[in-house]
Design an enzyme around this catalytic site. Structure first.
Site, mmCIF file in Angstrom:
data_model
loop_
_atom_site.group_PDB
_atom_site.id
_atom_site.type_symbol
_atom_site.label_atom_id
_atom_site.label_comp_id
_atom_site.label_asym_id
_atom_site.label_seq_id
_atom_site.Cartn_x
_atom_site.Cartn_y
_atom_site.Cartn_z
ATOM 1 N N TYR A 119 2.961 13.359 106.198
ATOM 2 C CA TYR A 119 2.166 12.258 105.674
ATOM 3 C C TYR A 119 2.345 12.168 104.162
ATOM 4 O O TYR A 119 2.272 13.175 103.460
ATOM 5 C CB TYR A 119 0.682 12.444 106.006
ATOM 6 C CG TYR A 119 -0.141 11.260 105.553
ATOM 7 C CD1 TYR A 119 -0.150 10.089 106.303
ATOM 8 C CD2 TYR A 119 -0.865 11.292 104.369
ATOM 9 C CE1 TYR A 119 -0.870 8.974 105.880
ATOM 10 C CE2 TYR A 119 -1.592 10.185 103.940
ATOM 11 C CZ TYR A 119 -1.584 9.025 104.701
ATOM 12 O OH TYR A 119 -2.274 7.935 104.273
ATOM 13 N N GLN A 182 -5.575 6.574 110.760
ATOM 14 C CA GLN A 182 -4.830 5.987 111.875
ATOM 15 C C GLN A 182 -3.417 6.553 111.973
ATOM 16 O O GLN A 182 -2.883 6.717 113.077
ATOM 17 C CB GLN A 182 -4.808 4.467 111.767
ATOM 18 C CG GLN A 182 -4.186 3.899 110.510
ATOM 19 C CD GLN A 182 -5.171 3.732 109.366
ATOM 20 O OE1 GLN A 182 -6.182 4.415 109.303
ATOM 21 N NE2 GLN A 182 -4.870 2.809 108.470
ATOM 22 N N ASN A 205 -6.401 11.562 101.431
ATOM 23 C CA ASN A 205 -7.789 11.411 101.011
ATOM 24 C C ASN A 205 -8.736 12.013 102.045
ATOM 25 O O ASN A 205 -8.304 12.651 103.015
ATOM 26 C CB ASN A 205 -8.114 9.937 100.743
ATOM 27 C CG ASN A 205 -7.951 9.076 101.991
ATOM 28 O OD1 ASN A 205 -7.930 9.553 103.120
ATOM 29 N ND2 ASN A 205 -7.832 7.771 101.790
ATOM 30 N N SER A 228 -7.995 17.901 94.101
ATOM 31 C CA SER A 228 -7.108 18.793 93.369
ATOM 32 C C SER A 228 -7.848 19.594 92.300
ATOM 33 O O SER A 228 -8.868 19.159 91.757
ATOM 34 C CB SER A 228 -5.987 17.979 92.725
ATOM 35 O OG SER A 228 -4.936 18.825 92.305
ATOM 36 N N GLN A 250 -4.925 17.329 85.076
ATOM 37 C CA GLN A 250 -5.471 17.522 86.421
ATOM 38 C C GLN A 250 -6.605 16.545 86.687
ATOM 39 O O GLN A 250 -6.753 16.022 87.790
ATOM 40 C CB GLN A 250 -5.970 18.957 86.571
ATOM 41 C CG GLN A 250 -6.108 19.403 88.019
ATOM 42 C CD GLN A 250 -4.766 19.435 88.733
ATOM 43 O OE1 GLN A 250 -3.736 19.728 88.135
ATOM 44 N NE2 GLN A 250 -4.763 19.131 90.018
ATOM 45 N N HIS A 253 -5.977 12.969 88.240
ATOM 46 C CA HIS A 253 -5.611 12.789 89.647
ATOM 47 C C HIS A 253 -6.617 11.916 90.380
ATOM 48 O O HIS A 253 -6.246 11.036 91.162
ATOM 49 C CB HIS A 253 -5.531 14.147 90.356
ATOM 50 C CG HIS A 253 -4.174 14.762 90.330
ATOM 51 N ND1 HIS A 253 -3.113 14.264 91.037
ATOM 52 C CD2 HIS A 253 -3.711 15.861 89.694
ATOM 53 C CE1 HIS A 253 -2.045 15.012 90.830
ATOM 54 N NE2 HIS A 253 -2.377 15.986 90.016
ATOM 55 N N GLU A 318 -6.535 25.991 93.148
ATOM 56 C CA GLU A 318 -5.285 25.461 93.698
ATOM 57 C C GLU A 318 -4.128 25.724 92.735
ATOM 58 O O GLU A 318 -3.095 26.276 93.110
ATOM 59 C CB GLU A 318 -5.453 23.961 93.932
ATOM 60 C CG GLU A 318 -4.198 23.272 94.435
ATOM 61 C CD GLU A 318 -4.320 21.765 94.451
ATOM 62 O OE1 GLU A 318 -3.528 21.117 95.160
ATOM 63 O OE2 GLU A 318 -5.194 21.219 93.741
ATOM 64 N N HIS A 319 -4.270 25.286 91.494
ATOM 65 C CA HIS A 319 -3.280 25.542 90.444
ATOM 66 C C HIS A 319 -3.897 26.505 89.430
ATOM 67 O O HIS A 319 -5.036 26.313 89.015
ATOM 68 C CB HIS A 319 -2.901 24.250 89.712
ATOM 69 C CG HIS A 319 -2.408 23.156 90.612
ATOM 70 N ND1 HIS A 319 -3.242 22.159 91.094
ATOM 71 C CD2 HIS A 319 -1.177 22.889 91.099
ATOM 72 C CE1 HIS A 319 -2.534 21.330 91.846
ATOM 73 N NE2 HIS A 319 -1.282 21.750 91.870
ATOM 74 N N ASP A 352 4.260 20.095 90.141
ATOM 75 C CA ASP A 352 3.977 18.855 90.856
ATOM 76 C C ASP A 352 5.244 18.092 91.193
ATOM 77 O O ASP A 352 5.295 17.386 92.205
ATOM 78 C CB ASP A 352 3.071 17.957 90.012
ATOM 79 C CG ASP A 352 1.613 18.359 90.087
ATOM 80 O OD1 ASP A 352 1.254 19.154 90.971
ATOM 81 O OD2 ASP A 352 0.824 17.878 89.248
ATOM 82 N N GLU A 406 -9.965 48.148 131.571
ATOM 83 C CA GLU A 406 -10.355 46.761 131.331
ATOM 84 C C GLU A 406 -10.541 45.960 132.617
ATOM 85 O O GLU A 406 -10.766 44.750 132.582
ATOM 86 C CB GLU A 406 -9.335 46.092 130.409
ATOM 87 C CG GLU A 406 -9.270 46.773 129.040
ATOM 88 C CD GLU A 406 -8.438 46.027 128.022
ATOM 89 O OE1 GLU A 406 -8.024 44.888 128.309
ATOM 90 O OE2 GLU A 406 -8.215 46.593 126.930
ATOM 91 N N HIS A 411 -2.848 43.691 136.773
ATOM 92 C CA HIS A 411 -1.999 44.182 135.696
ATOM 93 C C HIS A 411 -1.493 45.587 136.046
ATOM 94 O O HIS A 411 -0.300 45.902 135.891
ATOM 95 C CB HIS A 411 -2.788 44.247 134.376
ATOM 96 C CG HIS A 411 -2.977 42.929 133.699
ATOM 97 N ND1 HIS A 411 -3.638 41.885 134.285
ATOM 98 C CD2 HIS A 411 -2.590 42.492 132.462
ATOM 99 C CE1 HIS A 411 -3.655 40.848 133.450
ATOM 100 N NE2 HIS A 411 -3.029 41.197 132.331
#
Length: 421
Positions: A119, A182, A205, A228, A250, A253, A318-319, A352, A406, A411
């Site tokens: 995506y 979607q 998003n 971010s 940052q 963003h 994250e960064h 990035d 068990e 088995h």
């Protein structure tokens, strides 16, 4: 530790309205397929399309709409990302080993996932870098079929030309003009045009993230990402201008982005904040960056570097940038982050776009237990054992005892009958 500035609001909120909205979108796509995607393209992207599949002719024509400098940058970034991904792939090796039990051979195989959906979001500006990060890495991993989905970009009636070119250079096998929850539903369950994938990767998003959460289990996903983040770990050697612009970079963003500063020197903090106020009005993105900094910016004064490192590991950004003396020694003590940028000349922007490491990374402190997208995201590890008659005998006693403890007598007998034979 002293808190100089704290965040004023939570950057990510999952509510009932979001959950139900995404659920309805997914149900509509599952029931109505392509017609639902076309309907949502009209509703959300303001475009009328007859088909969501982007043709080869459309891709070729996109090259004519991208200037040579941008094309050169895309090709450069693709080569960097491919280089690093190939080096990662070299680390992942099949294994076959003779067990210490005679007659037993153990091993594993690195098996690429067969079909992956990448995506690529589209916000205020096109994001060709996101196309490269997902598709190139998947192809290097050995994925046979990589499809790419992205919404139509305003003014073009289809995916932005720079993104289409990036998808093509990266090696996408199929490209579809559809976005949002979607698109996730279409990739997860299939439509008349889109064949179901086995794993979905890529940022998006809150609607995309919620959709990935809801389809997880029916299809694999890379991660659930939030807004971010960056954390700059600094001391008195840091350049206040560098610190300030990296926090703003940052912040631009998204209004929900989270810029953080952890520093051992109050004077450096004061100078950095002054620089931030000076630089903010010069940015074309000042409205978004200013909102993000005001609402979500965090600044901490640590007593010493040991405390600064402890704070940083707890925040798990994250960064993570290290702008300090002895940066390599400090970096070795950091272990909760998505991507690490070491040195006064290592802004997040390189990661990035062009350094070669992936920019789809863990957020919301999930770096404490997870990692970003890499070649291994698209590879599964299958285990195997080769067992001879000798190996069967050597394993049988302890195996049958476990089975009896068990309560799994089938088995037990699956081993017993072989041994008795």
């Amino acid at each position: 530790m002293k808190t100089i500035k704290s965040a004023e609001k939570k950057t990510y909120k999952r509510d009932r309205e979001l959950t139900e909205s995404v659920m309805n979108i997914i149900d509509n796509v599952r029931e109505n397929g392509d017609s639902a995607l076309i309907e949502y393209a009209r509703k959300f992207d303001n475009v009328d399309v007859d088909s969501i599949r982007v043709s080869e002719e459309e891709v070729r024509s996109a090259y004519d709409k991208v200037d040579s400098e941008t094309l050169e940058a895309i090709r450069f970034a693709e080569s960097q990302i491919r280089f690093f991904a190939e080096k990662q792939r070299e680390c992942l090796k099949d294994l076959t080993v003779q067990s210490k039990v005679p007659g037993l051979e153990l091993g594993h195989r690195m098996i690429p996932i067969e079909r992956v959906g990448c995506y690529v979001p589209a916000g205020r500006h096109p994001l060709p870098s996101s196309a490269l990060m997902g598709i190139v890495t998947a192809k290097v991993a050995g994925v046979k079929e990589v499809i790419a989905c992205s919404p139509a970009f305003s003014g073009f009636g289809t995916i932005h030309p720079a993104v289409l070119v990036a998808m093509d250079i990266a090696g996408a096998d199929e490209i579809y003009c559809t976005g949002g929850a979607q698109a996730v539903a279409a990739m997860a369950y299939g439509t008349e045009s889109i064949k179901k994938v086995h794993l979905i990767a890529g940022p998006g998003n809150k609607f995309v993230t919620e959709a990935k959460r809801q389809v997880l289990g029916d299809v694999g996903i890379d991660s659930l990402a939030g807004p971010s983040e960056v954390l700059v770990l600094a001391d008195k050697t840091a350049n206040p201008t560098f610190v300030a612009i990296d926090l703003l970079a940052q912040a631009e963003h998204d209004p929900n982005a989270k810029p953080m500063l952890v520093c051992t020197d109050r004077e450096t903090i004061d100078k950095s904040l002054a620089e931030l106020e000076r630089l903010l009005p010069t940015l074309e993105t000042k409205d978004v960056a200013g909102k993000s900094w005001q609402d979500n910016g965090q600044v901490y004064l640590a007593d010493d570097m040991d405390e600064a490192i402890a704070i940083t590991n707890e925040l798990a950004p994250e960064h993570l940038e290290v702008q300090a003396d002895s940066e390599r020694e400090i970096a070795a003590r950091l272990h909760n982050y998505g991507s690490l940028f070491v040195g006064h000349y290592a802004p997040v922007a390189f990661g990035d776009f062009v350094s070669g490491t992936n920019h789809t990374l863990p957020t919301m402190e999930t770096a404490k237990y997870s990692n970003g997208v890499w070649v291994g995201t698209f590879i599964k590890t299958g285990f195997h054992q080769f067992v001879s008659e000798e190996g069967c005998i050597n394993l049988s006693k302890h195996c049958m005892r476990f089975a009896e403890v068990e309560g799994l007598y089938g088995h037990r007998d699956s081993v017993r009958l072989r041994v008795e034979k």
